[in-house]
Design a protein around this motif. Structure first.
Motif, PDB file in Angstrom:
ATOM      1  N   GLU A 134       0.833  -1.329   0.102  1.00 17.17           N
ATOM      2  CA  GLU A 134      -0.050  -0.136   0.000  1.00 17.17           C
ATOM      3  C   GLU A 134       0.812   1.124  -0.014  1.00 17.17           C
ATOM      4  O   GLU A 134       0.339   2.117  -0.470  1.00 17.17           O
ATOM      5  CB  GLU A 134      -0.783   0.056   1.119  1.00 17.17           C
ATOM      6  N   SER A 135       1.902   1.250   0.720  1.00 14.26           N
ATOM      7  CA  SER A 135       2.942   2.365   0.669  1.00 14.26           C
ATOM      8  C   SER A 135       3.534   2.457  -0.525  1.00 14.26           C
ATOM      9  O   SER A 135       3.555   3.803  -0.787  1.00 14.26           O
ATOM     10  CB  SER A 135       3.858   2.314   1.904  1.00 14.26           C
ATOM     11  N   LEU A 136       3.828   1.591  -1.247  1.00 17.56           N
ATOM     12  CA  LEU A 136       4.574   1.477  -2.590  1.00 17.56           C
ATOM     13  C   LEU A 136       3.384   2.057  -3.549  1.00 17.56           C
ATOM     14  O   LEU A 136       3.846   3.018  -4.509  1.00 17.56           O
ATOM     15  CB  LEU A 136       4.935   0.013  -2.916  1.00 17.56           C
ATOM     16  N   PHE A 143       3.724   4.018   6.598  1.00 13.78           N
ATOM     17  CA  PHE A 143       3.598   3.097   7.618  1.00 13.78           C
ATOM     18  C   PHE A 143       4.986   2.635   8.091  1.00 13.78           C
ATOM     19  O   PHE A 143       4.921   1.693   8.855  1.00 13.78           O
ATOM     20  CB  PHE A 143       3.031   1.620   6.969  1.00 13.78           C
ATOM     21  N   MET A 144       6.013   3.185   8.005  1.00 15.30           N
ATOM     22  CA  MET A 144       7.311   3.031   8.307  1.00 15.30           C
ATOM     23  C   MET A 144       7.304   2.520   9.805  1.00 15.30           C
ATOM     24  O   MET A 144       7.908   1.627  10.231  1.00 15.30           O
ATOM     25  CB  MET A 144       8.334   4.033   8.110  1.00 15.30           C
ATOM     26  N   THR A 149       7.489  -1.751  14.055  1.00 17.19           N
ATOM     27  CA  THR A 149       6.823  -2.550  15.352  1.00 17.19           C
ATOM     28  C   THR A 149       6.507  -3.984  14.927  1.00 17.19           C
ATOM     29  O   THR A 149       6.770  -4.865  15.845  1.00 17.19           O
ATOM     30  CB  THR A 149       5.800  -1.665  15.782  1.00 17.19           C
ATOM     31  N   ILE A 150       5.588  -4.015  13.960  1.00 13.22           N
ATOM     32  CA  ILE A 150       5.225  -5.442  13.583  1.00 13.22           C
ATOM     33  C   ILE A 150       6.289  -6.299  13.191  1.00 13.22           C
ATOM     34  O   ILE A 150       6.122  -7.745  13.567  1.00 13.22           O
ATOM     35  CB  ILE A 150       3.945  -5.335  12.333  1.00 13.22           C
ATOM     36  N   GLU A 151       7.326  -5.899  12.592  1.00 18.60           N
ATOM     37  CA  GLU A 151       8.302  -7.013  12.006  1.00 18.60           C
ATOM     38  C   GLU A 151       9.070  -7.405  13.511  1.00 18.60           C
ATOM     39  O   GLU A 151       9.431  -8.501  13.563  1.00 18.60           O
ATOM     40  CB  GLU A 151       9.332  -6.135  11.148  1.00 18.60           C
ATOM     41  N   VAL A 222       9.879   9.332  11.209  1.00 16.35           N
ATOM     42  CA  VAL A 222      10.252   7.968  10.401  1.00 16.35           C
ATOM     43  C   VAL A 222      10.924   7.128  11.473  1.00 16.35           C
ATOM     44  O   VAL A 222      11.918   7.647  11.908  1.00 16.35           O
ATOM     45  CB  VAL A 222      10.961   7.926   8.987  1.00 16.35           C
ATOM     46  N   SER A 223      10.658   5.838  11.758  1.00 20.68           N
ATOM     47  CA  SER A 223      11.649   5.051  12.428  1.00 20.68           C
ATOM     48  C   SER A 223      12.596   4.450  11.604  1.00 20.68           C
ATOM     49  O   SER A 223      12.466   4.214  10.106  1.00 20.68           O
ATOM     50  CB  SER A 223      10.268   4.017  13.101  1.00 20.68           C
ATOM     51  N   TYR A 224      13.789   4.178  12.170  1.00 21.78           N
ATOM     52  CA  TYR A 224      14.931   3.819  11.535  1.00 21.78           C
ATOM     53  C   TYR A 224      14.936   2.268  11.984  1.00 21.78           C
ATOM     54  O   TYR A 224      14.660   1.709  12.788  1.00 21.78           O
ATOM     55  CB  TYR A 224      16.200   4.396  12.045  1.00 21.78           C
TER      56      TYR A 224
END
Length: 230
Positions: A134-136, A143-144, A149-151, A222-224
């Motif tokens: 969806e982000s793509l 969603f970054m 978090t989910i990963e 954005v999270s790294y």
């Protein structure tokens, strides 16, 4: 290609949850189409790189500060397109790896529908793939933070599953080996979804965050994440 990869992920979830071996066969058969699209996109991206090299010379970008070049360099889009395409193709490969192992029929039925943590792993993988695609499609890195978090949760669930079934008294070596292969493929599938999200950050901001450690940031930033593409 992105939509086809997401379809594969969704189909995999349905096959595993419903013990549908015919659907698993269809997943494997459809993989050739993804491979063909990856080759087409790769050729387009290579041509774009050649054109970008010409354009950046015309623009005199060799004399511009590196930070500015990174954000405005015409090569950036072409390079990102290659990386994203390859990560999508690898996502498709991991889906097929799961489907191929599942077709052996060595794994007990209803495991992916009724037993945790496998049910949770399947749900997290589907969510990660959906977020990345969806982000793509939207060309945004929206969603970054959630992807990271989910990963992390997915990685924890995969470790939990490994320990649970390694010690299961009613699971023989063949079933455990095949289930473990699926667990590894699911974990890798999540990694590639993160890689796509990271590449979208680079594409939209010019910032390469693949080799940075996790940092605590505000909800709007954005999270790294660390790249695991190998």
């Amino acid at each position: 290609m992105a939509e086809l990869v997401l379809e594969q992920v969704i189909m995999l979830g349905e096959a595993l949850e419903n013990d549908d071996y015919d659907l698993a066969n269809r997943i494997v058969e459809r993989d050739d189409r993804i491979d063909d699209l990856e080759k087409e996109n790769d050729n387009l991206s290579q041509n774009a790189i050649l054109e970008a090299i010409t354009n950046r010379n015309i623009l005199g970008m060799g004399n511009v500060d590196n930070d500015i070049v990174l954000k405005k360099d015409p090569l950036r889009f072409a390079l990102s397109a290659i990386r994203i395409t390859r990560n999508m193709e690898r996502m498709g490969d991991q889906v097929v790896n799961c489907a191929e192992v599942f077709r052996y029929k060595t794994i007990r039925k209803t495991l992916f529908k009724k037993e945790e943590p496998m049910t949770l792993i399947l749900a997290r993988v589907t969510t990660l793939a959906g977020m990345a695609i969806e982000s793509l499609v939207e060309e945004k890195e929206r969603f970054m933070g959630s992807v990271n978090t989910i990963e992390e949760e997915l990685n924890g669930l995969c470790d939990q599953a490994f320990k649970k079934y390694r010690d299961a008294q009613d699971m023989d070596k063949v079933e455990f080996a095949d289930l473990y292969r699926i667990i590894l493929a699911m974990e890798r599938l999540g990694d590639y979804a993160v890689n796509i999200a990271e590449e979208l950050v680079r594409l939209n901001t010019g910032k390469d965050i693949r080799h940075l450690g996790n940092e605590i940031q505000s909800p709007t930033s954005v999270s790294y994440a660390v790249d695991r593409s190998g």
